[in-house]
Design an enzyme around this catalytic site. Structure first.
Site, PDB file in Angstrom:
ATOM      1  N   ASN A 163       0.799  -1.233   0.000  1.00  0.00           N
ATOM      2  CA  ASN A 163       0.000   0.000   0.000  1.00  0.00           C
ATOM      3  C   ASN A 163       0.832   1.283   0.000  1.00  0.00           C
ATOM      4  O   ASN A 163       0.395   2.295  -0.543  1.00  0.00           O
ATOM      5  CB  ASN A 163      -1.036  -0.015   1.133  1.00  0.00           C
ATOM      6  N   ARG A 171      11.307   3.312   5.783  1.00  0.00           N
ATOM      7  CA  ARG A 171      11.100   3.363   7.235  1.00  0.00           C
ATOM      8  C   ARG A 171      11.894   2.289   7.947  1.00  0.00           C
ATOM      9  O   ARG A 171      12.177   2.383   9.138  1.00  0.00           O
ATOM     10  CB  ARG A 171       9.604   3.103   7.503  1.00  0.00           C
ATOM     11  N   LYS A 186      12.235  -7.769   1.272  1.00  0.00           N
ATOM     12  CA  LYS A 186      11.276  -8.500   0.438  1.00  0.00           C
ATOM     13  C   LYS A 186      10.032  -7.633   0.294  1.00  0.00           C
ATOM     14  O   LYS A 186       9.176  -7.576   1.179  1.00  0.00           O
ATOM     15  CB  LYS A 186      10.925  -9.827   1.118  1.00  0.00           C
ATOM     16  N   GLU A 262       4.412  -4.065  12.397  1.00  0.00           N
ATOM     17  CA  GLU A 262       3.523  -2.934  12.057  1.00  0.00           C
ATOM     18  C   GLU A 262       2.335  -3.532  11.326  1.00  0.00           C
ATOM     19  O   GLU A 262       2.419  -3.837  10.131  1.00  0.00           O
ATOM     20  CB  GLU A 262       4.272  -1.939  11.154  1.00  0.00           C
ATOM     21  N   CYS A 296      -3.112   1.695   6.709  1.00  0.00           N
ATOM     22  CA  CYS A 296      -3.346   1.141   8.039  1.00  0.00           C
ATOM     23  C   CYS A 296      -3.872   2.230   8.963  1.00  0.00           C
ATOM     24  O   CYS A 296      -4.560   1.958   9.936  1.00  0.00           O
ATOM     25  CB  CYS A 296      -2.048   0.565   8.590  1.00  0.00           C
ATOM     26  N   GLU A 393     -10.991  -4.107   9.108  1.00  0.00           N
ATOM     27  CA  GLU A 393     -10.242  -3.091   8.361  1.00  0.00           C
ATOM     28  C   GLU A 393     -10.837  -3.018   6.942  1.00  0.00           C
ATOM     29  O   GLU A 393     -10.845  -4.023   6.224  1.00  0.00           O
ATOM     30  CB  GLU A 393      -8.774  -3.533   8.320  1.00  0.00           C
TER      31      GLU A 393
HETATM   32  P1  NAP Z   1       0.103  -8.966   3.832  1.00  0.00           P
HETATM   33  O1  NAP Z   1      -0.717  -9.832   2.954  1.00  0.00           O
HETATM   34  O2  NAP Z   1       0.223  -9.317   5.255  1.00  0.00           O
HETATM   35  O3  NAP Z   1       1.535  -8.914   3.137  1.00  0.00           O
HETATM   36  C1  NAP Z   1       2.568  -8.087   3.596  1.00  0.00           C
HETATM   37  C2  NAP Z   1       3.899  -8.622   3.126  1.00  0.00           C
HETATM   38  O4  NAP Z   1       4.109  -9.914   3.697  1.00  0.00           O
HETATM   39  C3  NAP Z   1       3.998  -8.821   1.615  1.00  0.00           C
HETATM   40  O5  NAP Z   1       5.313  -8.558   1.211  1.00  0.00           O
HETATM   41  C4  NAP Z   1       3.672 -10.295   1.472  1.00  0.00           C
HETATM   42  O6  NAP Z   1       4.200 -10.878   0.301  1.00  0.00           O
HETATM   43  C5  NAP Z   1       4.388 -10.855   2.687  1.00  0.00           C
HETATM   44  N1  NAP Z   1       3.886 -12.152   3.114  1.00  0.00           N
HETATM   45  C6  NAP Z   1       2.629 -12.643   3.015  1.00  0.00           C
HETATM   46  N2  NAP Z   1       2.592 -13.891   3.536  1.00  0.00           N
HETATM   47  C7  NAP Z   1       3.839 -14.183   3.966  1.00  0.00           C
HETATM   48  C8  NAP Z   1       4.432 -15.322   4.587  1.00  0.00           C
HETATM   49  N3  NAP Z   1       3.728 -16.394   4.877  1.00  0.00           N
HETATM   50  N4  NAP Z   1       5.753 -15.270   4.878  1.00  0.00           N
HETATM   51  C9  NAP Z   1       6.491 -14.193   4.593  1.00  0.00           C
HETATM   52  N5  NAP Z   1       5.977 -13.073   3.996  1.00  0.00           N
HETATM   53  C10 NAP Z   1       4.663 -13.069   3.700  1.00  0.00           C
HETATM   54  O7  NAP Z   1      -0.397  -7.466   3.818  1.00  0.00           O
HETATM   55  P2  NAP Z   1      -0.754  -6.550   2.582  1.00  0.00           P
HETATM   56  O8  NAP Z   1      -2.076  -6.961   2.055  1.00  0.00           O
HETATM   57  O9  NAP Z   1       0.407  -6.489   1.629  1.00  0.00           O
HETATM   58  O10 NAP Z   1      -0.813  -5.112   3.275  1.00  0.00           O
HETATM   59  C11 NAP Z   1      -1.955  -4.626   3.868  1.00  0.00           C
HETATM   60  C12 NAP Z   1      -1.890  -4.768   5.375  1.00  0.00           C
HETATM   61  O11 NAP Z   1      -0.733  -4.099   5.866  1.00  0.00           O
HETATM   62  C13 NAP Z   1      -3.065  -4.105   6.065  1.00  0.00           C
HETATM   63  O12 NAP Z   1      -3.550  -4.924   7.084  1.00  0.00           O
HETATM   64  C14 NAP Z   1      -2.446  -2.837   6.646  1.00  0.00           C
HETATM   65  O13 NAP Z   1      -3.117  -2.329   7.766  1.00  0.00           O
HETATM   66  C15 NAP Z   1      -1.076  -3.281   6.980  1.00  0.00           C
HETATM   67  N6  NAP Z   1      -0.173  -2.129   7.090  1.00  0.00           N
HETATM   68  C16 NAP Z   1       0.260  -1.775   8.338  1.00  0.00           C
HETATM   69  C17 NAP Z   1       1.080  -0.670   8.487  1.00  0.00           C
HETATM   70  C18 NAP Z   1       1.576  -0.242   9.831  1.00  0.00           C
HETATM   71  O14 NAP Z   1       2.543   0.516   9.884  1.00  0.00           O
HETATM   72  N7  NAP Z   1       0.973  -0.674  10.932  1.00  0.00           N
HETATM   73  C19 NAP Z   1       1.468   0.062   7.361  1.00  0.00           C
HETATM   74  C20 NAP Z   1       1.004  -0.329   6.108  1.00  0.00           C
HETATM   75  C21 NAP Z   1       0.181  -1.450   5.992  1.00  0.00           C
HETATM   76  P3  NAP Z   1       3.285 -11.127  -0.996  1.00  0.00           P
HETATM   77  O15 NAP Z   1       3.212  -9.854  -1.700  1.00  0.00           O
HETATM   78  O16 NAP Z   1       3.996 -12.165  -1.751  1.00  0.00           O
HETATM   79  O17 NAP Z   1       1.941 -11.595  -0.498  1.00  0.00           O
END
Ligand code: NAP
Length: 489
Positions: A163, A171, A186, A262, A296, A393
């Site tokens: 996102n 960061r 990654k 995060e 987020c 969310e």
């Molecule tokens: P996500 O599905 O959890 O994926 C995040 C990252 O993790 C991607 O690079 C993803 O790779 C990788 N990943 C997924 N499964 C994994 C596994 N089993 N082992 C290792 N890596 C893995 O999240 P998203 O959909 O990309 O992002 C949206 C989420 O991020 C929302 O919930 C949002 O709130 C949160 N977010 C939080 C913050 C904060 O600072 N608190 C900031 C921004 C976003 P792939 O691309 O290959 O799936």
């Protein structure tokens, strides 16, 4: 801004290195390539390398090998490399913004804002690199001295979401490099291009080989698990969903890795009776619509004092209803597409569920036909407490509005979630503001403002939004260990 031409788009895509970056070399992935898509058209933009488990391990090998030298590297020089990268990003902000819009979908102006925000982490941590210090104290009994020093944690794995394709990387990369850690990065497979450009920019800024290694992969679980379980890795910093964060914590428990998590959010936006309603609506627009609601920190639910709830909702509906939806590269567009079809379906489901529970749709409430994953900006009024849209969310341009009768009720509603990242509060009453801020169970609060992100401030959550802080003086601590030396005099 004038409308971007196709040839400009091709130019920025062409200049991205599309291979893995390991030990200072750009190389192909053993699994071939994976496609990167434009969410506004659904068409492929380009292909990037698809790493195998061995490629990922090679990236960790390189980080481990470069570790001792980098830890000894003069902090001033570590800072200067980051500073040069900051300058390079700022100089190239327009092309980087276009690249980001192509891979992620947000309007160019918002991409530009993210580029500046992302670069700011490199500048901030370039300044922190030379401020890592320790303590020297006389032991309480007067005999002996207590020496405390800070040392880099060691090789880190940094996993980022789609996102904010660049800022979520800088960061982590900024403080890690400043602290003297080496890293494997990654990025999300949906948006790897901005991070690939960051690797190139850091390479050109003089970062020694092996300090930053970058792998793109179609299977993050398969490629990352062996690294997380490798005893040479010392830290995992993850930004993404709470669900994946939990899984990674479990994996990381084998090695007792240092962790920064995060994770997801469900930010309440509270508007009290005495709030400046004009300011609250402006703040709400930023908190809700920044990043197409895919943040987020996005305001997920609007709790508004009953006396002003109807007016607030109708003003929001007027503003959201007049926003121009379209491809982020087009002039005047304010709302881009969602990242993919799954995300759009989830947003649709949440709106349908809320309507099923009695919510009124004041504006929007549907997907757009045609190419891309567009969803119309939506305002829902009279949303029932048990509607999923208040609990989950949303990650989309949907603003549910609900009323409250008292300050206690507002705080209780705000805290009625497993998440605890950020909350927004609008009131002109200072005493009320402080009472409410103290009562909120979140890591951050926007007080009469709709955005909290700032490289100089500690960003992070509590509860199921995770732990650890990014940015501010706290940010570099995540990459430092404390060593205590008992000195016998
Ligand atoms: P996500 O599905 O959890 O994926 C995040 C990252 O993790 C991607 O690079 C993803 O790779 C990788 N990943 C997924 N499964 C994994 C596994 N089993 N082992 C290792 N890596 C893995 O999240 P998203 O959909 O990309 O992002 C949206 C989420 O991020 C929302 O919930 C949002 O709130 C949160 N977010 C939080 C913050 C904060 O600072 N608190 C900031 C921004 C976003 P792939 O691309 O290959 O799936």
């Amino acid at each position: 801004m004038s409308t971007i031409t196709t040839s400009q788009e091709h130019q920025v895509i062409d200049q991205v290195p599309k291979q893995l970056y390991i030990g200072g070399q750009w190389r192909d992935g053993a699994e071939g390539t994976l496609a990167v898509e434009d969410p506004a058209t659904g068409e492929a933009l380009c292909e990037v390398a698809d790493a195998s488990v061995d490629d990922a391990r090679a990236a960790l090998d390189a980080a481990v090998e470069a570790g001792p030298d980098w830890a000894q590297h003069p902090p001033r020089e570590r800072g200067e490399i980051l500073r040069r990268a900051f300058e390079a990003i700022m100089t190239r902000a327009d092309e980087l913004a276009l690249l980001m819009t192509l891979e992620m979908g947000k309007p160019i102006a918002e991409s530009k804002a993210e580029i500046v925000y992302a670069a700011e982490f490199l500048r901030w941590f370039s300044e922190q690199a030379v401020r890592i210090d320790g303590r020297y104290a006389v032991a309480p009994n007067g005999q002996g001295r207590l020496l405390t020093m800070k040392q880099p944690v060691g090789p880190c794995l940094l996993i980022t979401p789609w996102n904010f394709p660049l800022a979520m990387g800088t960061r982590k990369v900024g403080p890690a490099i400043a602290a003297g850690c080496t890293v494997v990065v990654k990025p999300a497979q949906q948006t790897p291009l901005s991070m690939l450009m960051l690797a190139r920019i850091l390479e050109e800024a003089g970062l020694p080989e092996g300090v930053l290694n970058l792998v793109t992969a179609s299977s993050s679980s398969r490629t990352m698990a062996p690294l997380i379980e490798d005893p040479r890795l010392r830290k995992l910093s993850f930004t993404g969903s709470t669900e994946i964060g939990r899984k990674l914590m479990e994996q990381a428990s084998h090695n007792l890795l240092r962790l920064s998590m995060e994770l997801g959010g469900n930010a309440p936006f509270l508007v009290f009776n005495d709030a400046d309603l004009d300011a609250a609506v402006e703040g709400a627009l930023i908190a809700k619509m920044r990043n197409i609601g895919e943040a987020c920190t996005a305001a997920n639910r609007f709790h508004v004092a009953e006396r002003v709830a109807e007016e607030f909702a109708s003003r929001m509906a007027e503003r959201l209803g007049s926003m121009r939806v379209g491809r982020g590269t087009e002039e005047g567009v304010q709302v881009g597409p969602l990242i993919d079809q799954d995300q759009r379906e989830k947003v649709s489901e949440l709106v349908e569920d809320a309507v099923g529970h009695g919510a009124r749709v004041l504006v929007g409430g549907h997907s757009r036909d045609g190419a891309g994953y567009f969803y119309d900006p939506t305002v829902l009024a009279d949303v029932a407490d048990d509607a999923r849209v208040l609990r989950e969310e949303i990650f989309g341009p949907v603003a549910p509005v609900t009323g409250f009768a008292s300050e206690e009720e507002a705080i209780a509603a705000a805290n009625d979630t497993e998440y605890g990242l950020v909350a927004y509060v609008y009131t002109r009453d200072l005493k009320q503001a402080l009472r409410v801020v103290e009562g909120l169970q979140t890591g951050m609060v926007g007080l009469n403002q709709g955005m909290v992100s700032n490289a100089a401030a500690p960003f992070g959550g509590i509860k199921q939004s995770g732990f650890g802080r990014e940015g501010g003086p706290e940010g570099i601590e995540e990459y430092l260990e404390t060593k205590y030396v008992a000195v016998n005099l």
